[in-house]
Design a protein around this motif. Structure first.
Motif, PDB file in Angstrom:
ATOM      1  N   UNK A 146      20.997  26.328  81.268  1.00  0.00           N
ATOM      2  CA  UNK A 146      20.171  25.540  82.176  1.00  0.00           C
ATOM      3  C   UNK A 146      19.422  24.447  81.433  1.00  0.00           C
ATOM      4  N   UNK A 147      18.924  24.803  80.232  1.00  0.00           N
ATOM      5  CA  UNK A 147      18.198  23.806  79.433  1.00  0.00           C
ATOM      6  C   UNK A 147      19.112  22.668  79.013  1.00  0.00           C
ATOM      7  N   UNK A 148      20.321  23.021  78.602  1.00  0.00           N
ATOM      8  CA  UNK A 148      21.270  21.960  78.217  1.00  0.00           C
ATOM      9  C   UNK A 148      21.547  21.021  79.392  1.00  0.00           C
ATOM     10  N   UNK A 149      21.729  21.606  80.543  1.00  0.00           N
ATOM     11  CA  UNK A 149      21.990  20.762  81.719  1.00  0.00           C
ATOM     12  C   UNK A 149      20.795  19.862  82.019  1.00  0.00           C
ATOM     13  N   UNK A 150      19.585  20.444  81.913  1.00  0.00           N
ATOM     14  CA  UNK A 150      18.393  19.638  82.173  1.00  0.00           C
ATOM     15  C   UNK A 150      18.253  18.518  81.147  1.00  0.00           C
ATOM     16  N   UNK A 151      18.553  18.842  79.867  1.00  0.00           N
ATOM     17  CA  UNK A 151      18.495  17.805  78.834  1.00  0.00           C
ATOM     18  C   UNK A 151      19.502  16.692  79.114  1.00  0.00           C
ATOM     19  N   UNK A 152      20.672  17.083  79.566  1.00  0.00           N
ATOM     20  CA  UNK A 152      21.664  16.059  79.902  1.00  0.00           C
ATOM     21  C   UNK A 152      21.150  15.153  81.013  1.00  0.00           C
ATOM     22  N   UNK A 153      20.542  15.782  82.049  1.00  0.00           N
ATOM     23  CA  UNK A 153      20.011  14.966  83.149  1.00  0.00           C
ATOM     24  C   UNK A 153      18.878  14.060  82.658  1.00  0.00           C
ATOM     25  N   UNK A 154      18.026  14.620  81.772  1.00  0.00           N
ATOM     26  CA  UNK A 154      16.909  13.809  81.259  1.00  0.00           C
ATOM     27  C   UNK A 154      17.421  12.654  80.414  1.00  0.00           C
ATOM     28  N   UNK A 155      18.429  12.947  79.579  1.00  0.00           N
ATOM     29  CA  UNK A 155      18.998  11.856  78.769  1.00  0.00           C
ATOM     30  C   UNK A 155      19.552  10.758  79.668  1.00  0.00           C
ATOM     31  N   UNK A 156      20.240  11.198  80.696  1.00  0.00           N
ATOM     32  CA  UNK A 156      20.849  10.197  81.579  1.00  0.00           C
ATOM     33  C   UNK A 156      19.803   9.385  82.333  1.00  0.00           C
TER      34      UNK A 156
END
Length: 391
Positions: A146-156
């Motif tokens: 979940x954290x990885x997905x959130x980081x991906x969304x934040x990066x984007x």
């Protein structure tokens, strides 16, 4: 002594042996007497004595045999008694050993059961630990995913915005740095200042706002300039007044320590005939009866009014103090206190005008003193220039 003890222990046997011995001796004596009288030849006497001796010996041996038999019987009885005792003690020992063995076997069996129970508990706890660790691992994996997905969304979403903001900040900072360098060089060239001038910017006024104030000195030629605060700016303003060929500067400083430092700077540059640093500790301020203001202004600290009691016809006021940490809207009293002591064409310059407190001060000044007009100067920290409107 041993012989006496033996005699005592065999007293009953001696009672028989002694008389027998006496009889034997008497017989021998009689045989000897017969031989001496000639009634019996010595050969016959000797043969008779020998026969008697043999009989005596046989009797003695028989007696000794009786004694030995009895002694052997006593010893045998003692041995049997010893055997009985040994048998009894042996049975006692065997019984004790058997009881101890039974107790040891019982203790060992109990220990085995306890060990089995411990093994069962360890196995159960081990299973629980393994299950808990596995559950935690699964939860951690889920959380990491979940954290990885959130980081991906934040990066984007965030990184482009941050990159753009950083680029803007770098560009603004670069422009500010460039403008400050230009302003510094222009001030040095314009004022013909000394080689080693006190630094500007940071806590001190920035070069760009000092350029604004110096330009106003050149334009208005004030006879009296008041500075709220002191420091490097006091030296630069001193040079501006010296170049203008007129006017003096009174700087108000609430800190005795910084007041002395500012005086030393002024003396080092030979400006003490133009610049005066006055001690003006912060005291409770109340609005004048003729000035508009809220009732709660009585609690606002400002420079001691006694420090400006003798000042009149002020042509320029540079408001760069007190520090914002001393009170909310700490610089508000400058205009209500000093405008009655100003010339009709006086100018107020408010530094740090981009801060929320200074923006609130600007709004209040314009609302409470409608005769004022304001002009915004593009400086790093923001600056506002207030003048009276032309009639």
């Amino acid at each position: 002594m041993r012989f006496l003890r033996l005699l005592r222990s065999r007293r009953k046997y001696l009672a028989v042996a002694v008389p027998a011995g006496a009889v034997g001796l008497a017989g021998l004596a009689g045989i000897a007497a017969l031989a001496s009288s000639g009634a019996l030849s010595w050969e016959g006497a000797l043969l008779l004595a020998a026969t008697g001796a043999v009989g005596a010996a046989a009797a003695a041996n028989a007696l000794l045999a009786v004694v030995l038999v009895r002694r052997v019987g006593a010893v045998s009885r003692k041995v049997k008694d010893i055997d009985r005792r040994v048998d009894a003690q042996g049975r006692t020992v065997v019984e004790a050993v058997g009881a101890d063995r039974l107790e040891m076997v019982t203790a060992l069996d109990s220990a085995r059961e306890e060990l089995k129970e411990i093994d069962r508990r360890v196995d159960a706890n081990g299973r629980k630990v393994v299950e808990t660790v596995e559950a935690d691992r699964l939860e951690t994996v889920k959380t990491l995913g979940s954290t990885r997905n959130e980081l991906k969304r934040m990066r984007a979403r965030v990184l482009p915005e941050m990159s753009a903001e950083l680029s803007r900040s770098v560009a603004v900072q670069g422009r500010n740095d460039y403008e400050q360098q230009v302003a510094w060089a222009e001030l040095r060239d314009h004022l013909g200042a000394a080689a080693f001038m006190p630094p500007l910017r940071g806590w001190a006024a920035s070069p760009d706002v000092m350029r604004v104030v110096v330009r106003l000195v050149d334009r208005h030629g004030p006879d009296l300039v008041v500075e709220c605060g002191s420091g490097a700016s006091s030296v630069w303003l001193g040079y501006a007044l010296r170049r203008a060929g007129r006017g003096r500067l009174v700087a108000l400083e609430h800190s005795g320590y910084y007041a002395e430092r500012s005086r030393r700077l002024v003396r080092d540059h030979g400006l003490d005939d133009i610049v005066e640093i006055r001690d003006a500790p912060l005291t409770e301020w109340s609005p004048d009866s003729g000035a508009d203001g809220d009732a709660d202004e009585a609690d606002r600290p400002w420079y001691d009014a006694a420090a400006v009691a003798d000042l009149h016809d002020i042509g320029l006021v540079f408001v760069d103090g007190p520090p914002g940490s001393t009170a909310e809207q700490a610089r508000y009293p400058a205009l209500p206190v000093l405008i009655p002591r100003c010339a009709s064409d006086a100018v107020f310059v408010l530094d740090d005008a981009d801060r929320p407190d200074e923006r609130a001060v600007e709004e209040r000044w314009l609302e409470e003193f409608p005769e004022l007009s304001v002009e915004e100067e593009q400086t790093e920290k923001g600056a506002r220039v207030f003048t009276r409107k032309a009639l």
